[in-house]
Scaffold this motif. Structure first.
Motif, PDB file in Angstrom:
ATOM      1  N   GLY A   1       1.685   2.659   5.341  1.00 27.09           N
ATOM      2  CA  GLY A   1       0.939   2.577   4.092  1.00 27.09           C
ATOM      3  C   GLY A   1      -0.506   2.999   4.256  1.00 27.09           C
ATOM      4  O   GLY A   1      -1.070   3.713   3.419  1.00 27.09           O
ATOM      5  N   ALA A   2      -1.119   2.575   5.345  1.00 24.00           N
ATOM      6  CA  ALA A   2      -2.511   2.949   5.606  1.00 24.00           C
ATOM      7  C   ALA A   2      -2.629   4.446   5.894  1.00 24.00           C
ATOM      8  O   ALA A   2      -3.581   5.097   5.450  1.00 24.00           O
TER       9      ALA A   2
ATOM     10  N   SER B   1       0.815  -1.220   0.000  1.00 27.08           N
ATOM     11  CA  SER B   1       0.000   0.000   0.000  1.00 27.08           C
ATOM     12  C   SER B   1       0.848   1.269   0.000  1.00 27.08           C
ATOM     13  O   SER B   1       0.489   2.256  -0.647  1.00 27.08           O
ATOM     14  N   TRP B   2       1.945   1.253   0.704  1.00 26.00           N
ATOM     15  CA  TRP B   2       2.800   2.439   0.757  1.00 26.00           C
ATOM     16  C   TRP B   2       3.329   2.776  -0.638  1.00 26.00           C
ATOM     17  O   TRP B   2       3.186   3.901  -1.119  1.00 26.00           O
ATOM     18  N   VAL B   3       3.915   1.794  -1.298  1.00 19.60           N
ATOM     19  CA  VAL B   3       4.516   2.057  -2.608  1.00 19.60           C
ATOM     20  C   VAL B   3       3.448   2.395  -3.641  1.00 19.60           C
ATOM     21  O   VAL B   3       3.652   3.278  -4.485  1.00 19.60           O
TER      22      VAL B   3
ATOM     23  N   LEU C   1      -5.893  -3.045  -1.965  1.00 16.52           N
ATOM     24  CA  LEU C   1      -4.998  -3.851  -1.141  1.00 16.52           C
ATOM     25  C   LEU C   1      -5.313  -3.677   0.343  1.00 16.52           C
ATOM     26  O   LEU C   1      -5.418  -4.669   1.086  1.00 16.52           O
ATOM     27  N   LEU C   2      -5.506  -2.446   0.775  1.00 14.18           N
ATOM     28  CA  LEU C   2      -5.802  -2.209   2.188  1.00 14.18           C
ATOM     29  C   LEU C   2      -7.168  -2.755   2.582  1.00 14.18           C
ATOM     30  O   LEU C   2      -7.353  -3.217   3.713  1.00 14.18           O
ATOM     31  N   GLY C   3      -8.107  -2.733   1.658  1.00 14.69           N
ATOM     32  CA  GLY C   3      -9.398  -3.361   1.933  1.00 14.69           C
ATOM     33  C   GLY C   3      -9.247  -4.852   2.174  1.00 14.69           C
ATOM     34  O   GLY C   3      -9.830  -5.406   3.111  1.00 14.69           O
ATOM     35  N   LEU C   4      -8.445  -5.498   1.344  1.00 21.04           N
ATOM     36  CA  LEU C   4      -8.171  -6.929   1.530  1.00 21.04           C
ATOM     37  C   LEU C   4      -7.482  -7.178   2.861  1.00 21.04           C
ATOM     38  O   LEU C   4      -7.872  -8.074   3.612  1.00 21.04           O
ATOM     39  N   VAL C   5      -6.456  -6.400   3.159  1.00 24.46           N
ATOM     40  CA  VAL C   5      -5.722  -6.565   4.418  1.00 24.46           C
ATOM     41  C   VAL C   5      -6.668  -6.406   5.601  1.00 24.46           C
ATOM     42  O   VAL C   5      -6.638  -7.202   6.547  1.00 24.46           O
TER      43      VAL C   5
END
Length: 122
Positions: A96-97, A43-45, A58-62
C-alpha cells in the motif's frame, strides 16, 4: 466483462464506506482502541481506486502511530498477527505504501521484513 464491472462497483462502494468513516487524521471513527489490524489493508485499496488523499492520510497515521523505529508495526490486536502470521499486515502495508509513493513508510518496513529471513532456510 460483467464480473469485472461488478468487482469495481463493489470496490467503489467499499471505499465510499471507508471514506465516510475516515477522520481528518486518517483514523477510522468508532474505534476506541485502534490497532494496526484496522488499517493495514486500507492504503492499497484507497490508492488503486483513486482516493489518493485518503490513502495519504491513512499512511500518515500509520507512520506516526503504529510504525516502530525498526520498521515493524504495533500494537496488534489479533493473536494471529502477533503469534502466527506476524508479517502478513506488514506485506499489505508495504504494498500500500509503495503504490501510494510513501517510501518513508515502505522502505523501513521492507527492511524489517528482510531482517526476519532465516539465513539457512529463507
Amino acid at each position: 466483462m460483467k464480473r469485472t464491472t461488478e468487482m469495481w462497483e463493489r470496490a467503489r462502494r467499499g471505499c465510499l464506506w471507508l471514506l465516510e468513516r475516515q477522520r481528518a487524521d486518517g483514523s477510522w471513527s468508532g474505534l476506541s482502541d485502534p490497532k494496526v489490524d484496522a488499517f493495514y489493508k486500507g492504503s492499497w485499496v484507497l490508492t488503486v481506486t483513486g482516493h489518493l488523499a485518503a490513502s495519504q492520510r491513512l499512511l500518515g497515521l500509520v507512520s506516526r502511530r503504529f510504525q516502530r523505529p525498526d520498521g515493524d508495526f504495533a500494537p496488534r490486536g489479533h493473536p494471529w498477527h502477533t503469534n502466527v502470521h506476524h508479517l502478513y499486515p506488514n506485506a499489505y502495508l508495504i504494498i500500500g505504501a509503495m503504490v501510494a509513493g510513501r517510501y518513508d513508510v515502505a522502505v523501513p518496513a521492507a527492511t524489517f521484513v528482510l531482517g526476519q529471513q532465516d539465513p539457512r532456510h529463507g
